[in-house]
Design an enzyme around this catalytic site. Structure first.
Site, PDB file in Angstrom:
ATOM      1  N   HIS A  29       0.815  -1.226   0.000  1.00 30.88           N
ATOM      2  CA  HIS A  29       0.000   0.000   0.000  1.00 30.88           C
ATOM      3  C   HIS A  29       0.846   1.273   0.000  1.00 30.88           C
ATOM      4  O   HIS A  29       0.365   2.332   0.378  1.00 30.88           O
ATOM      5  CB  HIS A  29      -0.955  -0.025   1.196  1.00 30.88           C
ATOM      6  CG  HIS A  29      -1.985  -1.112   1.084  1.00 30.88           C
ATOM      7  ND1 HIS A  29      -2.661  -1.640   2.155  1.00 30.88           N
ATOM      8  CD2 HIS A  29      -2.458  -1.765  -0.008  1.00 30.88           C
ATOM      9  CE1 HIS A  29      -3.503  -2.577   1.734  1.00 30.88           C
ATOM     10  NE2 HIS A  29      -3.390  -2.686   0.438  1.00 30.88           N
ATOM     11  N   ASN A  68      -1.999 -13.239  15.770  1.00 28.37           N
ATOM     12  CA  ASN A  68      -2.936 -12.112  15.763  1.00 28.37           C
ATOM     13  C   ASN A  68      -3.647 -11.995  17.091  1.00 28.37           C
ATOM     14  O   ASN A  68      -3.931 -13.005  17.737  1.00 28.37           O
ATOM     15  CB  ASN A  68      -3.979 -12.318  14.664  1.00 28.37           C
ATOM     16  CG  ASN A  68      -4.442 -11.011  14.074  1.00 28.37           C
ATOM     17  OD1 ASN A  68      -3.664 -10.323  13.432  1.00 28.37           O
ATOM     18  ND2 ASN A  68      -5.684 -10.643  14.312  1.00 28.37           N
TER      19      ASN A  68
HETATM   20  P1  NAD Z   1      -6.748  -4.045  10.576  1.00 33.81           P
HETATM   21  O1  NAD Z   1      -6.832  -2.861  11.456  1.00 33.81           O
HETATM   22  O2  NAD Z   1      -7.911  -4.367   9.708  1.00 33.81           O
HETATM   23  O3  NAD Z   1      -6.457  -5.340  11.460  1.00 33.81           O
HETATM   24  C1  NAD Z   1      -5.427  -5.383  12.387  1.00 33.81           C
HETATM   25  C2  NAD Z   1      -5.464  -6.738  13.083  1.00 33.81           C
HETATM   26  O4  NAD Z   1      -4.326  -6.823  13.917  1.00 33.81           O
HETATM   27  C3  NAD Z   1      -6.692  -6.940  13.966  1.00 33.81           C
HETATM   28  O5  NAD Z   1      -7.169  -8.264  13.785  1.00 33.81           O
HETATM   29  C4  NAD Z   1      -6.141  -6.740  15.387  1.00 33.81           C
HETATM   30  O6  NAD Z   1      -6.829  -7.500  16.344  1.00 33.81           O
HETATM   31  C5  NAD Z   1      -4.729  -7.229  15.220  1.00 33.81           C
HETATM   32  N1  NAD Z   1      -3.762  -6.617  16.146  1.00 33.81           N
HETATM   33  C6  NAD Z   1      -3.731  -5.345  16.608  1.00 33.81           C
HETATM   34  N2  NAD Z   1      -2.645  -5.153  17.369  1.00 33.81           N
HETATM   35  C7  NAD Z   1      -1.985  -6.337  17.400  1.00 33.81           C
HETATM   36  C8  NAD Z   1      -0.787  -6.773  18.019  1.00 33.81           C
HETATM   37  N3  NAD Z   1      -0.044  -5.965  18.769  1.00 33.81           N
HETATM   38  N4  NAD Z   1      -0.397  -8.056  17.818  1.00 33.81           N
HETATM   39  C9  NAD Z   1      -1.139  -8.902  17.070  1.00 33.81           C
HETATM   40  N5  NAD Z   1      -2.277  -8.546  16.470  1.00 33.81           N
HETATM   41  C10 NAD Z   1      -2.684  -7.270  16.614  1.00 33.81           C
HETATM   42  O7  NAD Z   1      -5.411  -3.870   9.703  1.00 33.81           O
HETATM   43  P2  NAD Z   1      -5.019  -4.505   8.262  1.00 33.81           P
HETATM   44  O8  NAD Z   1      -5.482  -5.893   8.156  1.00 33.81           O
HETATM   45  O9  NAD Z   1      -3.598  -4.174   8.069  1.00 33.81           O
HETATM   46  O10 NAD Z   1      -5.887  -3.696   7.192  1.00 33.81           O
HETATM   47  C11 NAD Z   1      -6.144  -2.331   7.286  1.00 33.81           C
HETATM   48  C12 NAD Z   1      -5.432  -1.388   6.334  1.00 33.81           C
HETATM   49  O11 NAD Z   1      -4.976  -0.377   7.207  1.00 33.81           O
HETATM   50  C13 NAD Z   1      -4.212  -1.802   5.599  1.00 33.81           C
HETATM   51  O12 NAD Z   1      -4.483  -1.651   4.261  1.00 33.81           O
HETATM   52  C14 NAD Z   1      -3.121  -0.771   5.986  1.00 33.81           C
HETATM   53  O13 NAD Z   1      -2.611  -0.165   4.818  1.00 33.81           O
HETATM   54  C15 NAD Z   1      -3.834   0.290   6.723  1.00 33.81           C
HETATM   55  N6  NAD Z   1      -3.215   0.852   7.946  1.00 33.81           N
HETATM   56  C16 NAD Z   1      -1.855   0.902   8.090  1.00 33.81           C
HETATM   57  C17 NAD Z   1      -1.299   1.412   9.238  1.00 33.81           C
HETATM   58  C18 NAD Z   1       0.198   1.466   9.359  1.00 33.81           C
HETATM   59  O14 NAD Z   1       0.885   1.651   8.366  1.00 33.81           O
HETATM   60  N7  NAD Z   1       0.750   1.265  10.570  1.00 33.81           N
HETATM   61  C19 NAD Z   1      -2.112   1.846  10.294  1.00 33.81           C
HETATM   62  C20 NAD Z   1      -3.521   1.791  10.114  1.00 33.81           C
HETATM   63  C21 NAD Z   1      -4.041   1.294   8.937  1.00 33.81           C
END
Ligand code: NAD
Length: 239
Positions: free
Chosen positions: A122, A214
């Site tokens: 992304h 997860n």
């Molecule tokens: P999501 O928010 O949909 O899912 C995150 C998952 O990770 C959830 O199931 C949650 O329970 C789990 N989780 C949270 N903290 C955790 C931890 N410490 N250890 C283990 N599991 C944990 O995120 P996604 O699937 O990546 O999809 C969302 C979109 O959000 C992506 O396309 C991404 O580009 C974007 N995004 C990116 C960032 C970043 O770059 N850090 C931040 C927010 C969103």
């Protein structure tokens, strides 16, 4: 993580010759960056529009100033530091047991931790280009600008982040597929596996072992996977 799961996980890692990691926003929550779908995620916070709408191409074109207000406030995490998960993955790559990190994240924390082969599905907040003349701008320029960031030529500076409705980069997809096909172990972590087409890429994995780390169950039910429920930084650090 109970000791039975830990032993199973360790056994998989001992016999792994070429792992690939596929991760999402959950990998960076322990660095203080909110994900989308956790309890404290961006979807539970209230904005004038839902985050998917703000982060869409249409919204960027029609409400550019509002897009940048959200983007600066919630997506530009320039001071965040890698956590134990990023660090362990970089160590495995250095030791030769992990060939690539495929990430949906845009925060650049894998590279900050020292990972070399990072396939950013992304894009990245660290690259920004003028939509008119193509000039490169740093993330700091975006952060320090007000309203809509503009290039010297008058064009809008757009982050190289793949917005909803925009296609993924072909080369990144192709490289991710070839890494997944060549790997013997796939570790999926910190992702709800709900954002497509990225989440569908794991179907290309051709190896034997799949581990899913997860907090709470991810959406995908991967047959034959070892599911480990917990915080990815804490789990990887203890391996
Ligand atoms: P999501 O928010 O949909 O899912 C995150 C998952 O990770 C959830 O199931 C949650 O329970 C789990 N989780 C949270 N903290 C955790 C931890 N410490 N250890 C283990 N599991 C944990 O995120 P996604 O699937 O990546 O999809 C969302 C979109 O959000 C992506 O396309 C991404 O580009 C974007 N995004 C990116 C960032 C970043 O770059 N850090 C931040 C927010 C969103």
């Amino acid at each position: 993580m109970d000791s039975f799961i830990k032993e199973k996980l360790r056994a998989i890692m001992r016999r792994t010759e070429r792992a690939v990691f596929f991760g999402g926003a959950g990998v960076s929550t322990e660095s203080g960056i909110p994900d989308f779908r956790s309890e404290n995620g961006l979807y539970r916070q209230k904005y004038a529009y839902p985050p998917e709408q703000i982060l869409s191409h249409t919204f960027f074109m029609e409400h550019t100033a509002e897009f940048f207000r959200f983007y600066r406030d919630k997506m530009l995490c320039l001071t965040a530091q890698p956590n134990a998960a990023h660090i362990k993955l970089a160590e495995w790559e250095k030791e030769g047991s992990l060939s690539a990190v495929i990430t949906q994240n845009i925060d650049g924390l894998h590279q900050k931790a020292g990972s070399k082969k990072v396939l950013e599905l992304h894009g990245s907040i660290w690259r920004n280009h003028c939509v008119r003349c193509g000039k490169f701008y740093s993330a700091q320029t975006i952060q320090e600008s007000d309203g809509v960031p503009l290039c010297e030529c008058g064009g809008i500076i757009k982050p190289d982040v793949v917005l909803y409705e925009e296609p993924l980069e072909r080369e990144v997809i192709a490289e991710s597929i070839s890494e997944l096909k060549a790997a013997d172990t796939l570790i999926v972590g910190g992702t709800s596996l709900t954002v497509y087409p990225a989440a569908g890429l794991i179907d290309y994995f051709g190896g034997k072992n799949i581990v899913v780390i997860n907090r709470g169950a991810p959406a995908g039910n991967i047959r034959g996977a070892l599911y480990v429920d917990g915080s990815i930084g804490e789990i990887l650090e203890r391996l």
